[in-house]
Design an enzyme around this catalytic site. Structure first.
Site, PDB file in Angstrom:
ATOM      1  N   SER A   1      -2.609  -1.659   0.389  1.00 31.15           N
ATOM      2  CA  SER A   1      -3.168  -0.744   1.367  1.00 31.15           C
ATOM      3  C   SER A   1      -2.064  -0.405   2.354  1.00 31.15           C
ATOM      4  CB  SER A   1      -4.351  -1.417   2.079  1.00 31.15           C
ATOM      5  OG  SER A   1      -4.791  -0.631   3.159  1.00 31.15           O
TER       6      SER A   1
ATOM      7  N   GLU B   1     -12.679   6.085   0.585  1.00 27.99           N
ATOM      8  CA  GLU B   1     -13.320   4.925   1.219  1.00 27.99           C
ATOM      9  C   GLU B   1     -13.782   5.266   2.634  1.00 27.99           C
ATOM     10  OE1 GLU B   1     -10.824   1.447   1.034  1.00 27.99           O
ATOM     11  OE2 GLU B   1     -12.161   0.256   2.296  1.00 27.99           O
TER      12      GLU B   1
ATOM     13  N   ASP C   1      -8.434   5.811   2.529  1.00 25.83           N
ATOM     14  CA  ASP C   1      -9.409   5.077   3.354  1.00 25.83           C
ATOM     15  C   ASP C   1      -9.411   5.689   4.747  1.00 25.83           C
ATOM     16  OD1 ASP C   1     -11.076   3.312   4.643  1.00 25.83           O
ATOM     17  OD2 ASP C   1      -9.901   1.508   4.212  1.00 25.83           O
TER      18      ASP C   1
ATOM     19  N   LYS D   1     -16.095  -7.314   1.415  1.00 24.89           N
ATOM     20  CA  LYS D   1     -15.307  -8.220   2.248  1.00 24.89           C
ATOM     21  C   LYS D   1     -16.255  -9.346   2.618  1.00 24.89           C
ATOM     22  CE  LYS D   1     -12.339  -4.648   4.269  1.00 24.89           C
ATOM     23  NZ  LYS D   1     -12.155  -3.732   5.410  1.00 24.89           N
TER      24      LYS D   1
ATOM     25  N   LYS E   1      -3.342   2.553  -1.999  1.00 26.19           N
ATOM     26  CA  LYS E   1      -4.342   3.092  -1.062  1.00 26.19           C
ATOM     27  C   LYS E   1      -3.596   3.514   0.192  1.00 26.19           C
ATOM     28  CE  LYS E   1      -7.659   0.703   1.989  1.00 26.19           C
ATOM     29  NZ  LYS E   1      -8.756  -0.284   1.993  1.00 26.19           N
TER      30      LYS E   1
ATOM     31  N   GLY F   1      -9.702  -6.345   2.021  1.00 26.76           N
ATOM     32  CA  GLY F   1      -8.910  -7.306   2.793  1.00 26.76           C
ATOM     33  C   GLY F   1      -8.906  -6.930   4.253  1.00 26.76           C
TER      34      GLY F   1
ATOM     35  N   LYS G   1      -4.054   5.042   4.202  1.00 29.18           N
ATOM     36  CA  LYS G   1      -4.985   5.255   5.306  1.00 29.18           C
ATOM     37  C   LYS G   1      -4.856   6.707   5.754  1.00 29.18           C
ATOM     38  CE  LYS G   1      -6.545   1.024   5.989  1.00 29.18           C
ATOM     39  NZ  LYS G   1      -7.981   0.693   5.993  1.00 29.18           N
TER      40      LYS G   1
ATOM     41  N   ASP H   1     -17.341   0.704   2.838  1.00 30.95           N
ATOM     42  CA  ASP H   1     -16.752  -0.539   3.358  1.00 30.95           C
ATOM     43  C   ASP H   1     -17.578  -0.919   4.586  1.00 30.95           C
ATOM     44  OD1 ASP H   1     -15.215  -2.418   4.768  1.00 30.95           O
ATOM     45  OD2 ASP H   1     -13.322  -1.351   4.597  1.00 30.95           O
TER      46      ASP H   1
HETATM   47  O1  OSB Z   1     -10.574  -0.776   6.018  1.00 29.37           O
HETATM   48  O2  OSB Z   1      -9.919  -1.917   4.395  1.00 29.37           O
HETATM   49  C1  OSB Z   1      -9.871  -1.665   5.586  1.00 29.37           C
HETATM   50  C2  OSB Z   1      -7.200  -3.816   7.279  1.00 29.37           C
HETATM   51  C3  OSB Z   1      -7.807  -4.096   8.477  1.00 29.37           C
HETATM   52  C4  OSB Z   1      -9.038  -3.543   8.732  1.00 29.37           C
HETATM   53  C5  OSB Z   1      -9.669  -2.733   7.792  1.00 29.37           C
HETATM   54  C6  OSB Z   1      -9.074  -2.481   6.576  1.00 29.37           C
HETATM   55  C7  OSB Z   1      -7.799  -3.005   6.326  1.00 29.37           C
HETATM   56  C8  OSB Z   1      -7.031  -2.729   5.126  1.00 29.37           C
HETATM   57  C9  OSB Z   1      -5.969  -3.727   4.748  1.00 29.37           C
HETATM   58  O3  OSB Z   1      -7.135  -1.731   4.472  1.00 29.37           O
HETATM   59  C10 OSB Z   1      -6.266  -4.449   3.501  1.00 29.37           C
HETATM   60  C11 OSB Z   1      -5.355  -5.641   3.326  1.00 29.37           C
HETATM   61  O4  OSB Z   1      -5.699  -6.743   3.826  1.00 29.37           O
HETATM   62  O5  OSB Z   1      -4.317  -5.479   2.698  1.00 29.37           O
HETATM   63 MG    MG Z   2     -11.638   0.046   4.380  1.00 30.60          MG
END
Ligand code: OSB
Ligand code: MG
Length: 381
Positions: free
Chosen positions: A135, A213, A188, A262, A161, A290, A163, A238
């Protein structure tokens, strides 16, 4: 299981690189690590709440309060037969899923050790390696984003992925897709958009995204169903999913075609397994999300991701993508086949390096069932 002692560590640990999402930038992650002793066995848990309420309402501060004032007394009050009874034991406390999950993790670790098996075996996981993705946060420029994506491709990460946030969405996604044609790619949004932005997501349809996402509000399920009807790209939820009931509701409404699980967001491993099972019943694939966990939380996630309906790569990258050093030794290493290996030692199966944990600890609470002694140690910085 007789819980004898709970040690809580409020930690602050620097990330290898800043992580930017639509709700903010993290350079150092704060968290709570729980060390529980039950029947003389030590178990570990990690709280996935952030320092601020940008992702959800829980924070390290609210979790500390709920854990010390309401949850731990409920663990001391009577023995537990199995960690599967933890959600019922904590039911009186409304919400605060991440706080609850922190303690449940340590109890699963202990229960699996008492059974003499790895957590993966204890929950019936079906694989010894889990396929992972990476991510990638929002970068200062689209060019830097593409560079970073290519860097992770070079290491071997098979699913990317990125953001997105308003103003940093379509152009970023197009540039990355052009740089890695054919590679599984997803975006995401972390709840940054409204239904009025449906047109934007329609423009993403020709990018062959694996999924979009959480495009809409963190507390919405209904409007996501309206958006999903307008798109052929699957929506993945999520933030909106806190329980198996939420998952069934979202599936029935047609709000998503994929769910990110999660364990912290749904209140622990017991509920995470229930969400997994509910999705499996409806042929909705899941993957393991995560929250920038250290190796302690990562070990729990990796075990969870061995269940059969985890059909898509998880946000479970190697330790060195987050922390250097990690709190565990050995760290999680990336296998060249795009996987992480699932620990095989009893319980979570990772070794926590106590000196490293102490070094990043800001405050500590030691609570014991016998004396109800509550020792607090604070350290500034
Ligand atoms: O939305 O998935 C998410 C990290 C912190 C808060 C929300 C998210 C995330 C990530 C990181 O996308 C995922 C990772 O731990 O690598
Ligand atoms: Mg997410």
């Amino acid at each position: 299981m007789n819980v004898e002692q709970v040690d809580l560590y409020h930690i602050r640990i620097p990330l290898v690189a800043p992580f930017e999402t639509s709700f903010g930038v993290t350079t150092e992650r704060e968290s709570i690590i729980a060390r529980i002793i039950a029947d003389g066995v030590v178990g570990w848990g990690e709280c996935v709440a952030d320092q601020d309420p940008g992702y959800c309402y829980e924070t390290v501060g609210t979790a500390w309060h709920i854990i010390t004032d309401f949850l731990i007394p409920r663990l001391f009050s009577a023995p537990l037969d199995t960690p599967r009874h933890v959600p019922e034991r904590f039911r009186w406390v409304r919400g605060h899923q991440m706080a609850k999950a922190t303690l449940e993790s340590a109890l699963w670790d202990i229960a699996a050790q008492q059974a003499g098996v790895s957590l993966r075996e204890y929950i019936g996981g079906v694989r010894d390696r889990v396929v992972v993705g990476v991510s990638i946060g929002i970068q200062p420029s689209t060019e830097q984003l593409v560079e970073r994506v290519l860097g992770f491709r070079e290491i071997g990460y098979g699913r990317i992925k990125i953001k997105i946030k308003p103003g940093r969405d379509l152009a970023d996604a197009r540039a990355v897709r052009a740089a890695i044609p054919g590679v599984p790619l997803m975006v995401d949004a972390n709840s940054a958009y409204t239904l009025n932005d449906a047109g934007l997501f329609k423009q993403m349809e020709d990018l062959d995204l694996l999924m979009i996402e959480q495009p809409l509000s963190n507390d919405d399920i209904y409007e996501h169903s309206k958006l999903q009807k307008q798109l052929t790209t699957p929506i993945c939820l999520d933030e909106s999913i806190h329980s198996a009931a939420d998952a069934r509701f979202a599936i029935e409404l047609g709000s998503c075609r994929i769910i990110n699980i999660k364990q912290g967001r749904v209140g622990g491993l017991t509920n995470a397994i229930a969400v997994h099972d509910a999705c499996a019943e409806h042929s909705i694939p899941v993957w393991c999300g995560g929250m920038l966990e250290t190796g302690i939380g990562r070990a729990l996630n990796v075990a969870l991701a061995t269940l059969p309906n985890f059909k898509l790569p998880g946000d479970l990258s190697a330790s060195n993508r987050y922390y250097n050093p990690d709190l565990i030794d050995p760290a999680f290493e990336f296998n060249s086949d795009g996987t992480l290996s699932v620990p095989t030692a009893p319980g979570l199966g990772v070794n926590v390096v106590l000196e490293r944990l102490e070094k990043v600890t800001l405050r500590k609470a030691l609570l014991s069932a016998k004396s109800r002694l509550h020792l607090l140690a604070n350290r500034s910085g």
